[in-house]
Scaffold this active site. Structure first.
Site, PDB file in Angstrom:
ATOM      1  N   TRP A 239     -30.028  28.342 -51.705  1.00  0.00           N
ATOM      2  CA  TRP A 239     -30.373  26.927 -51.599  1.00  0.00           C
ATOM      3  C   TRP A 239     -30.614  26.389 -53.009  1.00  0.00           C
ATOM      4  CZ3 TRP A 239     -35.035  24.468 -53.067  1.00  0.00           C
ATOM      5  CH2 TRP A 239     -35.001  23.074 -52.876  1.00  0.00           C
TER       6      TRP A 239
ATOM      7  N   GLU B  26     -27.461  27.215 -47.604  1.00  0.00           N
ATOM      8  CA  GLU B  26     -28.360  26.327 -46.842  1.00  0.00           C
ATOM      9  C   GLU B  26     -28.162  24.877 -47.257  1.00  0.00           C
ATOM     10  OE1 GLU B  26     -32.513  27.040 -47.661  1.00  0.00           O
ATOM     11  OE2 GLU B  26     -33.202  25.742 -46.030  1.00  0.00           O
TER      12      GLU B  26
ATOM     13  N   LYS C 168     -28.719  20.598 -46.921  1.00  0.00           N
ATOM     14  CA  LYS C 168     -29.893  19.734 -46.840  1.00  0.00           C
ATOM     15  C   LYS C 168     -29.435  18.292 -46.876  1.00  0.00           C
ATOM     16  CE  LYS C 168     -34.428  19.395 -48.989  1.00  0.00           C
ATOM     17  NZ  LYS C 168     -35.449  20.097 -49.734  1.00  0.00           N
TER      18      LYS C 168
ATOM     19  N   ASP D  33     -31.639  24.938 -41.687  1.00  0.00           N
ATOM     20  CA  ASP D  33     -33.093  24.752 -41.737  1.00  0.00           C
ATOM     21  C   ASP D  33     -33.414  23.588 -40.812  1.00  0.00           C
ATOM     22  OD1 ASP D  33     -35.615  23.481 -42.663  1.00  0.00           O
ATOM     23  OD2 ASP D  33     -35.569  24.970 -44.263  1.00  0.00           O
TER      24      ASP D  33
ATOM     25  N   HIS E 197     -33.682  20.017 -42.210  1.00  0.00           N
ATOM     26  CA  HIS E 197     -32.676  19.546 -43.156  1.00  0.00           C
ATOM     27  C   HIS E 197     -31.612  18.620 -42.579  1.00  0.00           C
ATOM     28  CE1 HIS E 197     -33.503  22.735 -46.484  1.00  0.00           C
ATOM     29  NE2 HIS E 197     -34.587  22.131 -46.059  1.00  0.00           N
TER      30      HIS E 197
ATOM     31  N   HIS F 245     -33.597  28.747 -40.827  1.00  0.00           N
ATOM     32  CA  HIS F 245     -34.920  28.605 -41.398  1.00  0.00           C
ATOM     33  C   HIS F 245     -35.702  27.864 -40.345  1.00  0.00           C
ATOM     34  CE1 HIS F 245     -34.743  29.239 -46.039  1.00  0.00           C
ATOM     35  NE2 HIS F 245     -34.731  30.359 -45.356  1.00  0.00           N
TER      36      HIS F 245
HETATM   37  C1  RNT Z   1     -35.950  23.720 -49.300  1.00  0.00           C
HETATM   38  C2  RNT Z   1     -35.367  24.815 -48.503  1.00  0.00           C
HETATM   39  C3  RNT Z   1     -35.606  26.204 -49.015  1.00  0.00           C
HETATM   40  C4  RNT Z   1     -37.008  26.463 -49.491  1.00  0.00           C
HETATM   41  C5  RNT Z   1     -37.341  27.925 -49.703  1.00  0.00           C
HETATM   42  C6  RNT Z   1     -38.540  28.105 -50.544  1.00  0.00           C
HETATM   43  O1  RNT Z   1     -35.862  22.511 -48.691  1.00  0.00           O
HETATM   44  O2  RNT Z   1     -35.790  24.728 -47.188  1.00  0.00           O
HETATM   45  O3  RNT Z   1     -35.205  27.106 -48.069  1.00  0.00           O
HETATM   46  O4  RNT Z   1     -37.948  25.961 -48.590  1.00  0.00           O
HETATM   47  O5  RNT Z   1     -36.255  28.593 -50.170  1.00  0.00           O
HETATM   48 ZN    ZN Z   2     -35.248  26.296 -45.887  1.00  0.00          ZN
END
Ligand code: RNT
Ligand code: ZN
Length: 414
Positions: A183, A223, A225, A256, A259, A283
């Site tokens: 990420w 990941e 966002k 996540d 996100h 996540h």
């Molecule tokens: C940030 C992401 C990421 C972090 C961690 C610490 O928006 O969610 O995954 O929260 O890697």
């Molecule tokens: Zn995350």
């Protein structure tokens, strides 16, 4: 007859085998993040979090050293049922005498050996890993892998490579592949003039990082966002970007729960990815009005996510990682509450009459489907949960332990 034995019979009448639910749950690994314990700061230099993510609150007792964090993890993990892995960020490197001398582009397994030793001692299933692309002076103008500055990009590419090398060693150490999530915080506060340039640079940087990683021991994912604090207008690593990236490169997507746009839910997305990927990662988090990373609790969207994992036979396909950080309450309690909520949601999904519900949908008997889904909510689930805890050698009350640890250990920290 015990409450469990009675409830087991009630579930059996619904066609649900609670014994098999309990046994299945015991073997589902949950990757628990180290960063709930120290407000995501790590040990390699920074004392302020940046990169568009934020912890709020200043509850006393935060872990400030590796020893403290390890002690807290050990105390919290002992109160978590089921199979637990530890999820580390590169910023948790234990640099010792090399502090200030080596940077993130030079990290090796050496700085994580104490974590391996610790993990083995407390008997976890393995360690997962994350390169840390934030809270560091080499993040230039908020950018890492998408930076137009070549030296900046190069530094972060090297960090990514080192992280995959470390991950391979972590995998070997526990005899199980190490999951690595990428990420980056990159983005722009206001409307950009060039959207494609950053994305091409991100694509090419990732290609560099992923060149020749150890496929036997490392499972990489990206990941996406939608936005970050201070990067509200543009995120190069968007959902579309990473889904296409992962699909064309043979790696995995990590979703996540915080996100996406507020009316989008991850539970709705899991099946779409399962139709095309062998694996996907999560996540598990709880966004409240924004990507706030609240502690996960046993609520509807968490249950819905668990149902998707269980019903789609995806227990071995979905890598479950927790990602929340609350600095306003006791951090041990935050950890245990979150992990237990995930376990509860999975057990809840495992004790639903899933085959019957699916059959009703396929027969278009939506009246009975609604009835049965509502009826299932009234089942004596707490008896099954208590039995599960008992078999894991635990009890429902972890709060008293949290209080004694706070009195004996946390409150004495300066
Ligand atoms: C940030 C992401 C990421 C972090 C961690 C610490 O928006 O969610 O995954 O929260 O890697
Ligand atoms: Zn995350």
């Amino acid at each position: 007859m015990s409450r469990y034995d009675e409830s087991k019979k009630i579930y059996a009448e619904l066609g649900v085998d609670t014994e098999s639910a309990i046994n299945t749950l015991k073997n589902i690994p949950i990757s628990v993040h180290c960063w709930q314990g120290d407000d995501v700061l790590g040990f390699d230099g920074t004392d302020t979090l940046s990169g568009g993510i934020q912890t709020t609150g200043n509850y006393p007792g935060v872990a400030k050293t590796p020893e403290q964090l390890m002690a807290d993890i050990e105390y919290a993990f002992k109160r978590m049922p089921g199979k637990v892995r530890l999820n580390l960020h590169a910023s948790y490197a234990i640099l010792g005498e090399d502090k200030g001398k080596v940077d993130r582009d030079q990290y090796t397994i050496k700085y994580f050996l104490p974590w391996i030793e610790f993990g083995k001692r407390i008997g976890i299933d393995g360690i997962d890993f994350n390169p840390t692309f934030f809270a560091h002076p080499k993040v230039k103008d908020g950018l890492t892998l998408t930076s137009p500055d070549e030296a900046t990009r190069k530094f972060w590419i090297e960090h990514g490579k080192r992280s995959l090398e470390i991950a391979a060693e972590l995998g070997k150490a526990f005899g199980k592949p190490c999951f690595v999530n990428i990420w980056i915080p990159d983005g722009y506060k206001d409307i950009p003039a060039d959207r494609l340039g950053p994305r091409i640079r991100l694509r090419d940087s990732l290609d560099e990082i992923l060149k020749g990683y150890d496929k036997k021991w490392v499972i990489p994912a990206v990941e996406s966002k939608v936005f970050g604090i201070g990067a509200e207008s543009f995120t190069p690593g968007s959902n579309e970007f990473y889904q296409n990236y992962a699909a064309t490169r043979g790696i995995n997507c990590l979703m996540d729960m915080g996100h996406y746009h507020p009316t989008e839910v991850v539970s709705e997305k899991i099946s779409s990815l399962l139709a095309f990927y062998d694996k996907l990662a999560l996540h598990v988090s709880r966004p409240v009005r924004w990507d706030s990373d609240h502690v996960i609790i046993f609520e509807d969207e968490l249950k819905e996510v668990a149902k998707e994992i269980v019903r789609n036979d995806a227990i071995h396909k979905v890598i479950i990682g927790l990602d929340f950080f609350d600095a306003s309450i006791n951090r041990i309690s935050a950890w245990v509450t979150g992990q237990r909520s995930m376990e509860k949601a999975l057990l809840y999904a495992l004790t639903l009459p899933n085959a019957k519900l699916k059959e009703l949908q396929d027969k278009a008997d939506f009246t009975q489907l609604m009835y049965l889904q509502e009826h299932a909510k009234m089942m004596p689930f707490s008896d099954i949960w208590n039995e599960y805890l008992l078999r894991c050698g635990l009890k429902e009350d972890y709060y008293s332990d949290v209080v004694s640890y706070e009195n004996e250990v946390l409150s004495k920290r300066k």
